[in-house]
Write a protein that holds these residues in place. Structure first.
Motif, PDB file in Angstrom:
ATOM      1  N   VAL A  92       0.865  -1.180   0.000  1.00  0.00           N
ATOM      2  CA  VAL A  92       0.000   0.000   0.000  1.00  0.00           C
ATOM      3  C   VAL A  92       0.901   1.228   0.000  1.00  0.00           C
ATOM      4  CG1 VAL A  92      -1.772   1.279   1.264  1.00  0.00           C
ATOM      5  CG2 VAL A  92      -1.812  -1.234   1.244  1.00  0.00           C
TER       6      VAL A  92
ATOM      7  N   GLN B  38       0.921   5.644  -0.359  1.00  0.00           N
ATOM      8  CA  GLN B  38       0.113   6.865  -0.339  1.00  0.00           C
ATOM      9  C   GLN B  38       1.029   8.077  -0.212  1.00  0.00           C
ATOM     10  OE1 GLN B  38      -2.331   8.218   3.205  1.00  0.00           O
ATOM     11  NE2 GLN B  38      -4.005   7.532   1.881  1.00  0.00           N
TER      12      GLN B  38
ATOM     13  N   GLU C 152      -2.386  13.834  -0.854  1.00  0.00           N
ATOM     14  CA  GLU C 152      -3.699  13.191  -0.796  1.00  0.00           C
ATOM     15  C   GLU C 152      -4.458  13.487   0.488  1.00  0.00           C
ATOM     16  OE1 GLU C 152      -3.702   8.999  -1.909  1.00  0.00           O
ATOM     17  OE2 GLU C 152      -1.789   9.282  -2.929  1.00  0.00           O
TER      18      GLU C 152
ATOM     19  N   ASP D  27      -6.520   3.244   4.347  1.00  0.00           N
ATOM     20  CA  ASP D  27      -5.867   4.486   3.941  1.00  0.00           C
ATOM     21  C   ASP D  27      -5.519   5.384   5.119  1.00  0.00           C
ATOM     22  OD1 ASP D  27      -8.347   5.467   4.634  1.00  0.00           O
ATOM     23  OD2 ASP D  27      -8.745   6.461   2.714  1.00  0.00           O
ATOM     24  N   SER D  28      -5.918   5.000   6.343  1.00  0.00           N
ATOM     25  CA  SER D  28      -5.459   5.715   7.531  1.00  0.00           C
ATOM     26  C   SER D  28      -4.055   5.283   7.951  1.00  0.00           C
ATOM     27  CB  SER D  28      -6.411   5.457   8.711  1.00  0.00           C
ATOM     28  OG  SER D  28      -7.614   6.152   8.563  1.00  0.00           O
TER      29      SER D  28
END
Length: 317
Positions: free
Chosen positions: A165, A167, A172, A211-212
Motif C-alpha cells: 500500500v 500513499q 492526498e 488508507d489511515s
C-alpha cells in the motif's frame, strides 16, 4: 528533528509477550451494538493472535462523545463474552487515557512536528479540503492541532492481506488533525499512542481503515514509536456494495444465539465450514476454528453474501 528521548509512558514495558511475541487487539467504537463487520474483525484478529500463540486485547475507542450511544460499550463487551471472545487483559477505554495523548501532542509541538491551526473546512474549500498551509484570516480561541506533513513522497507498507500500500500523504491528505477544535482527540493520534502503549505488534482490522495507516506510520516515526504489522480484512457489503453499517440490513448480532453469526464469520473469512459442523457452543466452535484456521485462505475482497443481510454489519473498529 525528532524528540530524542520519548517519555516512557508511551511505550509498554512489556511490549512483547515473549521473544517472538504477538499481541493483537480489537478496538470498537461505542456507537451501537456489534454487527457482522465488527464481529468479523474481532474473530479474525482473535484467530490470528491465538494461532501465533500471542495475546489478544480489547480497547474501547470512546473519544467522540457526540457519536457514542449510552451503554453501547458495556453491551459490546457483553456480546464479545457471549461469543467466547475474551481478552487476555482487562479492556481499556480511551476516555481514561487523555494524559497519554496530551503528552504525545506536547512532544510533537516541542519537536516542531505539530502546530495550532484555525482553518475551518470552508477555509480549505479552495484547496480541495487538503491542508498544506494555514489560510484562516481569523484565529480561533481554541484552534485545532495538526501534524506537519512534509513533501516526502510516498509512504508505503506491506499489508498482510492487501499487499503493498502506498500513499502520498502530503498531496492526498495533507496536514492532518491531532486534536480537534472542539477539544476531542483525533482517532489518528489516539490509536498510534495506544497501540504503542499497549505493546501491540499486529493490527488486524477492517479495510475501511487501510488508507489511515500511512498517516499512522508518519505519526509513529515522528514520535519514535515502533510500527506494528498490519492486516486489513475485507468489508462485509450489502447487495448494493455499501458497507452494511450504512445499510438498512445492518442488524446487530444476537448474543443470545451466537453460533449462526460465528459460522457466517468463519465462512466470510474464507475457511472450510466442515470442521465446525459438530460444534454446539461458542467455546467448542472457537476451539475447532482455531485448530483448523488457515490464514492463507483469508480473502482480500468479499463479494456480497446473501446470508449477511439477515445478520448485519458495522464498522470494523
Amino acid at each position: 528533528m525528532h524528540d530524542p528521548a520519548p517519555p516512557t509512558p508511551l511505550l509498554s514495558s512489556t511490549r512483547l509477550p515473549n521473544a517472538h511475541g504477538y499481541r493483537g487487539r480489537f478496538a470498537p467504537s461505542p456507537t451501537g451494538p456489534l454487527h457482522m463487520g465488527s464481529l468479523l474483525a474481532a474473530l479474525g484478529s482473535w484467530l490470528l493472535a491465538r494461532q501465533a500463540g500471542g495475546e489478544w486485547l480489547v480497547r474501547i475507542e470512546d473519544l467522540d462523545p457526540p457519536r457514542e450511544v449510552p451503554g453501547a460499550s458495556d453491551l459490546q463487551l457483553a456480546t464479545l463474552a457471549a461469543f467466547g471472545l475474551e481478552p487476555d487483559q482487562p479492556p481499556v477505554r480511551q476516555s481514561d487515557r487523555h494524559a497519554l495523548y496530551r503528552d504525545a501532542l506536547d512532544r510533537l509541538l516541542a519537536a516542531g512536528h505539530a502546530f495550532p491551526c484555525s482553518c475551518t473546512r470552508s477555509d480549505l474549500t479552495t484547496q480541495g479540503g487538503i491542508h498544506r498551509q494555514c489560510v484562516a484570516t481569523v484565529p480561533r480561541p481554541h484552534p485545532a492541532f495538526r501534524l506537519r506533513v512534509h513533501d516526502a513522497g510516498l509512504t508505503s507498507f506491506e499489508d498482510g492481506l492487501q499487499g503493498e500500500v502506498r500513499q502520498d500523504v502530503a498531496s492526498e491528505v495533507g496536514d492532518f488533525v491531532l486534536l480537534r477544535a472542539d477539544g476531542y482527540w483525533a482517532y489518528q493520534l489516539a490509536v498510534v499512542v495506544d497501540d504503542a502503549a499497549q505493546g501491540i505488534t499486529d493490527v488486524v482490522r477492517g479495510a475501511d481503515l487501510l488508507d489511515s495507516t500511512p498517516r499512522q506510520i508518519l505519526l509513529q516515526r515522528a514520535l519514535d514509536l515502533p510500527t506494528p504489522r498490519y492486516l486489513h480484512l475485507p468489508l462485509v457489503l450489502d447487495a448494493d456494495g455499501r458497507k452494511l453499517s450504512k445499510s438498512s440490513a445492518a442488524l446487530p448480532v444476537d448474543p443470545a444465539d451466537p453460533l449462526p453469526a460465528l459460522r457466517l464469520c468463519w465462512a466470510l473469512l474464507g475457511q472450510d465450514q466442515a470442521p465446525l459442523r459438530g460444534a454446539n457452543s461458542p467455546d467448542a466452535l472457537l476451539r475447532c476454528a482455531l485448530a483448523h484456521f488457515d490464514g492463507s485462505r483469508l480473502p482480500a475482497r468479499l463479494h456480497f453474501h446473501e446470508a449477511a443481510t439477515t445478520t448485519g454489519s458495522t464498522d470494523p473498529e
